[in-house]
Design an enzyme around this catalytic site. Structure first.
Site, PDB file in Angstrom:
ATOM      1  N   SER A 290     -21.092 -10.555   4.540  1.00  0.00           N
ATOM      2  CA  SER A 290     -22.143 -11.492   4.060  1.00  0.00           C
ATOM      3  C   SER A 290     -22.361 -12.920   4.595  1.00  0.00           C
ATOM      4  O   SER A 290     -23.456 -13.486   4.761  1.00  0.00           O
ATOM      5  CB  SER A 290     -22.058 -11.580   2.506  1.00  0.00           C
ATOM      6  OG  SER A 290     -21.008 -12.096   2.163  1.00  0.00           O
TER       7      SER A 290
ATOM      8  N   HIS B 232     -23.991  -5.294   1.078  1.00  0.00           N
ATOM      9  CA  HIS B 232     -25.112  -6.015   1.973  1.00  0.00           C
ATOM     10  C   HIS B 232     -25.709  -5.000   3.036  1.00  0.00           C
ATOM     11  O   HIS B 232     -25.783  -5.379   3.996  1.00  0.00           O
ATOM     12  CB  HIS B 232     -24.356  -7.091   2.770  1.00  0.00           C
ATOM     13  CG  HIS B 232     -23.879  -8.260   1.691  1.00  0.00           C
ATOM     14  ND1 HIS B 232     -24.785  -9.178   1.202  1.00  0.00           N
ATOM     15  CD2 HIS B 232     -22.870  -8.360   1.128  1.00  0.00           C
ATOM     16  CE1 HIS B 232     -24.296  -9.846   0.301  1.00  0.00           C
ATOM     17  NE2 HIS B 232     -23.100  -9.596   0.263  1.00  0.00           N
TER      18      HIS B 232
ATOM     19  N   LYS C 171     -28.143  -6.376  -5.754  1.00  0.00           N
ATOM     20  CA  LYS C 171     -28.781  -6.932  -4.388  1.00  0.00           C
ATOM     21  C   LYS C 171     -30.088  -6.521  -4.071  1.00  0.00           C
ATOM     22  O   LYS C 171     -31.151  -6.511  -4.738  1.00  0.00           O
ATOM     23  CB  LYS C 171     -27.961  -7.036  -3.676  1.00  0.00           C
ATOM     24  CG  LYS C 171     -26.438  -7.945  -3.852  1.00  0.00           C
ATOM     25  CD  LYS C 171     -25.595  -8.484  -2.654  1.00  0.00           C
ATOM     26  CE  LYS C 171     -24.302  -8.691  -3.007  1.00  0.00           C
ATOM     27  NZ  LYS C 171     -24.168 -10.007  -3.977  1.00  0.00           N
TER      28      LYS C 171
HETATM   29  C1  LIG Z   1     -19.473  -7.816  -0.374  1.00  0.00           C
HETATM   30  C2  LIG Z   1     -19.614  -7.858  -1.942  1.00  0.00           C
HETATM   31  N1  LIG Z   1     -18.906  -7.059  -2.611  1.00  0.00           N
HETATM   32  C3  LIG Z   1     -19.127  -6.927  -3.955  1.00  0.00           C
HETATM   33  C4  LIG Z   1     -19.995  -7.764  -4.534  1.00  0.00           C
HETATM   34  C5  LIG Z   1     -19.835  -7.814  -6.152  1.00  0.00           C
HETATM   35  O1  LIG Z   1     -21.015  -7.204  -6.457  1.00  0.00           O
HETATM   36  P1  LIG Z   1     -21.459  -7.375  -8.169  1.00  0.00           P
HETATM   37  O2  LIG Z   1     -21.826  -8.665  -8.534  1.00  0.00           O
HETATM   38  O3  LIG Z   1     -22.638  -6.461  -8.087  1.00  0.00           O
HETATM   39  O4  LIG Z   1     -20.218  -6.793  -8.948  1.00  0.00           O
HETATM   40  C6  LIG Z   1     -20.475  -8.682  -4.048  1.00  0.00           C
HETATM   41  C7  LIG Z   1     -21.164  -9.883  -4.728  1.00  0.00           C
HETATM   42  O5  LIG Z   1     -21.712 -10.943  -4.114  1.00  0.00           O
HETATM   43  C8  LIG Z   1     -20.422  -8.750  -2.501  1.00  0.00           C
HETATM   44  O6  LIG Z   1     -21.180  -9.549  -1.809  1.00  0.00           O
END
Ligand SMILES: Cc1ncc(COP(=O)(O)O)c(C=O)c1O
Length: 277
Positions: A64, A92, A123
């Site tokens: 990200s 992502h 997202k």
């Molecule tokens: C690569 C990645 N994995 C996991 C998450 C966590 O996602 P969630 O907030 O839906 O649990 C995020 C959140 O920013 C993320 O960018």
């Protein structure tokens, strides 16, 4: 934590998302960290990890902060060679990467080679909460019995599930959204590059405009906001020192005119603050 035991090993990209790192900390498997997207280092670590019962390679599909995409073809080849499973975090990628928006594994043609996929409903799917894991049925059955965050949390609100389900229906009915994301991303990346900016990563709608200096990133982001364009400056400790940037995210609802207006604003703001000549 639910899947691996002290007899097993997990091999993790050094720039994996904090949630993967924390998950690995909770698990009792032997831990190996390989250099970011470095296949020689991954192979060396896989060789070292042959002494363990199971090996799991864990990587973000798309990273990200840099908008770069894991070399999944090579990772899956190495996993096959060294008898390892592959886990990808597709937060992502789900909904927009690949010809039908299935994610990084579709983009790179390895949908049948990745064993476990984690992703978010929050997202691209727009629900702002919740997520899921996919994989072979016995593994999902095991997670339903043993995954502590799943067992010991409340269920998702029905409205979130309803929205996510509708978003998935729309994606499965047509690939128009995924295709238009790719075209818009390409438009922004090529116009910004032509204007003289360096955009990190490749083919990803997360487009980090690399500026280096933390203050420059912050004042430029503020000035963009004054022009009605909401972009965020990132600096240390979120990204390494000296690698400050403004992260731009292209969305399916942006029009070509929105993208051109954004490039124009970046060009003016960049000149004003000395990021462009
Ligand atoms: C690569 C990645 N994995 C996991 C998450 C966590 O996602 P969630 O907030 O839906 O649990 C995020 C959140 O920013 C993320 O960018």
């Amino acid at each position: 934590q639910a899947l691996l035991t002290p007899e097993d090993a997990v091999l993790s990209d050094e720039l994996n998302h904090a949630s993967i790192i924390d998950g690995i900390r909770l698990c009792k498997a032997n831990k190996y960290r390989y250099k970011h997207m470095d296949m020689q280092d991954l192979e060396a670590k896989l060789k070292e990890a042959q002494k363990h019962r199971l090996r799991l390679v864990a990587t973000d599909g798309a990273f990200s902060m840099d908008g770069d995409i894991a070399p999944l073809r090579e990772i899956c080849q190495l996993a096959q060679k060294y008898d390892a499973l592959v886990f990808i975090d597709e937060c992502h990628a789900t909904g927009f990467l690949g010809p039908n928006g299935r994610g990084t594994d579709e983009l790179l043609g390895v949908m049948d080679k990745v064993t476990i996929i984690n992703s978010t409903l929050g997202k691209a799917l727009g629900g702002a909460a919740g997520g899921y894991t996919t994989g072979p049925k016995p593994l999902i059955d095991l997670l339903r019995q043993r995954s502590r965050p799943y067992l010991f949390s409340n269920s998702l609100p029905p409205a979130v599930v309803g929205c996510a389900s509708k978003a998935l229906d729309l994606l499965m009915e047509s690939n128009a959204i995924a295709q238009s994301m790719a075209a818009k991303t390409q438009r922004f990346r090529s116009k910004m590059t032509a204007a003289g900016f360096t955009i990190s990563g490749k083919d990803h709608p997360i487009c980090p405009v690399m500026l280096g200096d933390a203050r420059l990133a912050s004042v430029m982001a503020e000035d963009m906001l004054n022009r009605g364009i909401y972009v965020i400056g990132f600096s240390y400790p979120v990204v390494p020192k000296g690698k400050a940037r403004i992260r731009v995210q292209i969305s399916a609802v942006h029009s070509d005119e929105d993208i051109d207006r954004c490039v124009e604003a970046f060009t003016q703001v960049g000149r004003k603050h000395g990021a462009l000549p």
